[in-house]
Design a protein around this motif. Structure first.
Motif, short mmCIF file in Angstrom:
data_model
loop_
_atom_site.label_atom_id
_atom_site.label_comp_id
_atom_site.label_asym_id
_atom_site.label_seq_id
_atom_site.Cartn_x
_atom_site.Cartn_y
_atom_site.Cartn_z
N PHE A 25 0.84 -1.19 0.00
CA PHE A 25 0.00 0.00 0.00
C PHE A 25 0.88 1.25 0.00
CE2 PHE A 25 -2.74 -3.25 1.80
CZ PHE A 25 -3.95 -3.00 1.16
N VAL A 26 0.59 2.18 -0.88
CA VAL A 26 1.37 3.42 -0.94
C VAL A 26 0.48 4.67 -0.90
CG1 VAL A 26 3.38 2.42 -2.09
CG2 VAL A 26 1.51 3.36 -3.47
N LYS A 27 -0.83 4.50 -1.00
CA LYS A 27 -1.76 5.64 -0.88
C LYS A 27 -2.48 5.52 0.44
CE LYS A 27 -2.74 6.67 -5.68
NZ LYS A 27 -3.79 6.82 -6.70
N PHE A 28 -2.42 6.59 1.22
CA PHE A 28 -3.04 6.63 2.52
C PHE A 28 -3.96 7.83 2.60
CE2 PHE A 28 0.90 4.32 2.85
CZ PHE A 28 0.55 3.21 3.59
N ILE A 29 -5.14 7.64 3.21
CA ILE A 29 -6.15 8.69 3.29
C ILE A 29 -6.47 8.98 4.75
CG2 ILE A 29 -8.48 9.38 2.62
CD1 ILE A 29 -8.43 7.19 0.48
N SER A 30 -6.56 10.26 5.07
CA SER A 30 -6.98 10.68 6.41
C SER A 30 -8.00 11.80 6.28
CB SER A 30 -5.78 11.18 7.22
OG SER A 30 -6.22 11.66 8.48
N ASP A 37 -6.75 10.65 13.65
CA ASP A 37 -6.58 10.92 12.22
C ASP A 37 -5.33 11.74 11.96
OD1 ASP A 37 -8.99 9.61 11.47
OD2 ASP A 37 -10.12 11.38 12.06
N ARG A 38 -5.07 12.69 12.83
CA ARG A 38 -3.86 13.51 12.69
C ARG A 38 -2.61 12.70 12.97
NH1 ARG A 38 -6.30 17.84 16.18
NH2 ARG A 38 -8.18 18.11 14.99
N ASN A 67 -10.82 25.51 5.86
CA ASN A 67 -10.32 26.85 6.19
C ASN A 67 -9.99 26.97 7.68
OD1 ASN A 67 -10.66 27.51 3.51
ND2 ASN A 67 -12.64 28.52 3.83
N ARG A 68 -10.87 26.43 8.54
CA ARG A 68 -10.62 26.48 9.98
C ARG A 68 -9.41 25.63 10.36
NH1 ARG A 68 -16.27 25.50 10.63
NH2 ARG A 68 -15.69 23.54 11.61
N MET A 69 -9.26 24.49 9.71
CA MET A 69 -8.11 23.62 9.99
C MET A 69 -6.80 24.31 9.63
SD MET A 69 -9.79 20.08 8.61
CE MET A 69 -8.54 18.92 9.11
N LYS A 70 -6.82 25.06 8.54
CA LYS A 70 -5.61 25.75 8.10
C LYS A 70 -5.22 26.92 9.01
CE LYS A 70 -5.32 24.46 3.28
NZ LYS A 70 -5.17 24.96 1.91
N GLU A 71 -6.11 27.30 9.91
CA GLU A 71 -5.79 28.35 10.87
C GLU A 71 -4.91 27.82 12.00
OE1 GLU A 71 -9.59 29.84 12.11
OE2 GLU A 71 -9.94 30.85 10.18
N GLN A 72 -4.84 26.50 12.14
CA GLN A 72 -4.01 25.86 13.16
C GLN A 72 -2.69 25.47 12.50
OE1 GLN A 72 -6.27 22.85 15.42
NE2 GLN A 72 -8.03 23.58 14.25
N GLU A 73 -1.60 26.06 12.96
CA GLU A 73 -0.31 25.88 12.29
C GLU A 73 0.10 24.43 12.11
OE1 GLU A 73 3.08 28.25 13.28
OE2 GLU A 73 1.80 29.93 13.85
N ILE A 75 -1.75 21.68 11.98
CA ILE A 75 -2.60 20.98 11.01
C ILE A 75 -2.33 21.53 9.61
CG2 ILE A 75 -4.97 20.47 10.32
CD1 ILE A 75 -5.69 20.59 13.30
N LYS A 76 -2.15 22.84 9.49
CA LYS A 76 -1.85 23.44 8.19
C LYS A 76 -0.57 22.82 7.61
CE LYS A 76 -1.06 27.82 5.78
NZ LYS A 76 -0.23 27.21 4.77
N ALA A 77 0.43 22.62 8.44
CA ALA A 77 1.69 22.02 7.97
C ALA A 77 1.45 20.60 7.45
CB ALA A 77 2.72 22.01 9.08
#
Length: 148
Positions: A25-30, A37-38, A67-73, A75-77
């Motif tokens: 397996f080389v494709k992983f989904i979260s 999940d993180r 958009n809200r997730m990307k406000e958390q550094e 999670i954005k990374a």
């Protein structure tokens, strides 16, 4: 969940991900929805350093959630390190998490589920989606003690 239990889950999750990689397996989904999940995404992205063939895919239920997730550094990374981000809907809808689980089940060949035995909620819905599609599922049971 205690820090000790979280570390145990991460350890077992990493073992299952290494095994999946060994199985081809080389494709992983979260869905990046919660801590597990993180942690899944963090482990996959760490494995990707030694296995550049790995692809990390994010499935986010709706645009404002992304958009809200990307406000958390932190999670954005993680999201910025993904090979692809799929946003299922532009706007929130009451059934969006069921749709997300359906999407995840349809696009997965093997699911790794951390499950505490509750009979309601997103995790049990995900388990049902996996069973309906006759997909492989590996469970990491949790409760007061992790049962390995």
């Amino acid at each position: 969940m205690s820090e000790e239990q979280t570390e145990k889950i991460r350890s077992v999750l990493k073992e299952k991900l290494v095994k999946a990689l060994d199985d081809g397996f080389v494709k992983f989904i979260s869905s990046f929805t919660g801590n597990v999940d993180r942690a899944f995404a963090e482990i996959v992205l760490d494995l990707k350093k030694d296995h550049p063939e790995i692809q990390m895919l994010a499935v986010i239920p709706y645009r404002n959630k992304l958009n809200r997730m990307k406000e958390q550094e932190d999670i954005k990374a993680l999201l910025d390190s993904c090979d692809d981000i799929t946003v299922l809907k532009e706007d929130y809808q009451p059934s969006i998490y069921i749709e997300r689980n359906r999407y995840l089940a349809e696009h997965s060949d093997r699911a790794i589920i951390v499950y505490d035995g509750r009979e309601k909620g997103a995790t049990v819905n995900m388990i049902r989606q996996i069973h309906r599609r006759h997909k492989e599922m590996q469970e990491i049971p949790v409760g007061l003690e992790i049962r390995l």
